[in-house]
Design a protein around this motif. Structure first.
Motif, PDB file in Angstrom:
ATOM      1  N   ALA A   1       5.339   8.538  11.434  1.00 27.50           N
ATOM      2  CA  ALA A   1       6.320   8.671  10.352  1.00 27.50           C
ATOM      3  C   ALA A   1       7.601   9.294  10.884  1.00 27.50           C
ATOM      4  CB  ALA A   1       5.741   9.502   9.219  1.00 27.50           C
ATOM      5  N   GLU A   2       8.663   8.542  10.842  1.00 25.92           N
ATOM      6  CA  GLU A   2       9.961   9.007  11.317  1.00 25.92           C
ATOM      7  C   GLU A   2      10.977   9.088  10.184  1.00 25.92           C
ATOM      8  OE1 GLU A   2      10.747  10.117  14.362  1.00 25.92           O
ATOM      9  OE2 GLU A   2       8.687   9.823  15.007  1.00 25.92           O
ATOM     10  N   THR A   3      10.825   8.244   9.177  1.00 27.25           N
ATOM     11  CA  THR A   3      11.780   8.199   8.080  1.00 27.25           C
ATOM     12  C   THR A   3      11.328   9.143   6.969  1.00 27.25           C
ATOM     13  OG1 THR A   3      10.612   6.430   6.921  1.00 27.25           O
ATOM     14  CG2 THR A   3      12.263   5.775   8.572  1.00 27.25           C
ATOM     15  N   GLN A   4      12.260   9.456   6.085  1.00 30.46           N
ATOM     16  CA  GLN A   4      11.920  10.288   4.928  1.00 30.46           C
ATOM     17  C   GLN A   4      10.801   9.633   4.122  1.00 30.46           C
ATOM     18  OE1 GLN A   4      15.035  12.354   2.558  1.00 30.46           O
ATOM     19  NE2 GLN A   4      14.385  10.948   0.940  1.00 30.46           N
ATOM     20  N   GLU A   5      10.898   8.321   3.906  1.00 25.09           N
ATOM     21  CA  GLU A   5       9.860   7.622   3.140  1.00 25.09           C
ATOM     22  C   GLU A   5       8.507   7.696   3.842  1.00 25.09           C
ATOM     23  OE1 GLU A   5       9.025   3.361   0.922  1.00 25.09           O
ATOM     24  OE2 GLU A   5      11.014   3.782   1.732  1.00 25.09           O
ATOM     25  N   GLY A   6       8.497   7.520   5.154  1.00 28.51           N
ATOM     26  CA  GLY A   6       7.247   7.601   5.908  1.00 28.51           C
ATOM     27  C   GLY A   6       6.637   8.990   5.875  1.00 28.51           C
ATOM     28  N   ILE A   7       7.477  10.008   5.953  1.00 30.20           N
ATOM     29  CA  ILE A   7       6.990  11.390   5.921  1.00 30.20           C
ATOM     30  C   ILE A   7       6.418  11.717   4.540  1.00 30.20           C
ATOM     31  CG2 ILE A   7       7.704  13.817   6.049  1.00 30.20           C
ATOM     32  CD1 ILE A   7       9.706  12.853   8.284  1.00 30.20           C
ATOM     33  N   ILE A   8       7.114  11.291   3.484  1.00 26.64           N
ATOM     34  CA  ILE A   8       6.608  11.572   2.134  1.00 26.64           C
ATOM     35  C   ILE A   8       5.323  10.794   1.866  1.00 26.64           C
ATOM     36  CG2 ILE A   8       7.127  11.385  -0.336  1.00 26.64           C
ATOM     37  CD1 ILE A   8      10.057  12.036   0.405  1.00 26.64           C
ATOM     38  N   THR A   9       5.236   9.555   2.342  1.00 26.78           N
ATOM     39  CA  THR A   9       3.980   8.800   2.214  1.00 26.78           C
ATOM     40  C   THR A   9       2.863   9.536   2.940  1.00 26.78           C
ATOM     41  OG1 THR A   9       5.153   6.685   2.048  1.00 26.78           O
ATOM     42  CG2 THR A   9       2.836   6.588   2.674  1.00 26.78           C
ATOM     43  N   SER A  10       3.136  10.010   4.149  1.00 24.05           N
ATOM     44  CA  SER A  10       2.142  10.767   4.918  1.00 24.05           C
ATOM     45  C   SER A  10       1.738  12.043   4.186  1.00 24.05           C
ATOM     46  CB  SER A  10       2.690  11.114   6.305  1.00 24.05           C
ATOM     47  OG  SER A  10       2.895   9.961   7.062  1.00 24.05           O
TER      48      SER A  10
END
Length: 182
Positions: free
Chosen positions: A76-85
């Motif tokens: 997860a590098e993007t804000q969306e990826g981090i929040i999904t994680s």
């Protein structure tokens, strides 16, 4: 409980406390009850923890390590990826989150949430470990209100989400949060 703890004694203590929490109020749980449940001696408990509060604080750090591992595992590098994680991580620990909420122990996370998230960012490489502490503090001071509002909102959304039935998926939650904070 699905927590990665390599020390078997610490793991027994943590699991014993949370087994007791299912049926008892936190204020009614003593170190004596924890060690009885864990089948350990008092000195063994105090070799690992100072108090039952210390057990919860330690668990919080384990949780944040697991959150960092989830981010790394998901790349997860993007804000969306981090929040999904983030929501995937909590989905994996939903029973623990609900138990902490029921026992009115969420303040162990809430009171330290910005610092815990900062440590996750360091562990995942989203903040460079080479940044001098003074510079990091200056950046924090510059953005502390924005940071606090965003994190506070995400935390409150996490609690609301945890109580829903059925819960939205981590991807749905990420989309909702990202639409709000854009």
């Amino acid at each position: 409980m699905n927590i990665e703890e390599r020390n078997p004694t610490r793991k027994r203590i943590i699991e014993s406390l949370f087994t007791l929490l299912v049926k008892k109020d936190y204020n009614d749980i003593t170190v004596s009850r924890i060690i009885d449940k864990a089948e350990l001696g008092r000195r063994t408990f105090y070799r690992h923890f100072k108090s039952k509060d210390d057990v919860i604080s330690y668990l919080t750090k384990l949780l944040m390590n697991d959150f960092a591992n989830t981010i790394v595992h998901n790349h997860a590098e993007t804000q969306e990826g981090i929040i999904t994680s983030y929501f995937e991580f909590w989905e994996n620990h939903i029973d623990l989150l609900k138990l902490l909420n029921k026992a009115h122990l969420l303040y162990f996370i809430e009171d330290n949430f910005p610092q815990l998230i900062f440590e996750v960012a360091l562990k995942t490489g989203h903040i460079n470990n080479d940044i001098k502490e003074a510079r990091a503090l200056k950046e924090y001071e510059k953005h502390k209100y924005e940071f606090s509002i965003k994190l506070g909102g995400i935390w409150k959304a996490t609690i609301i989400w945890s109580l829903e039935s059925p819960r939205k998926s981590p991807i749905e939650m990420s989309r909702i949060i990202n639409d709000i904070i854009k």
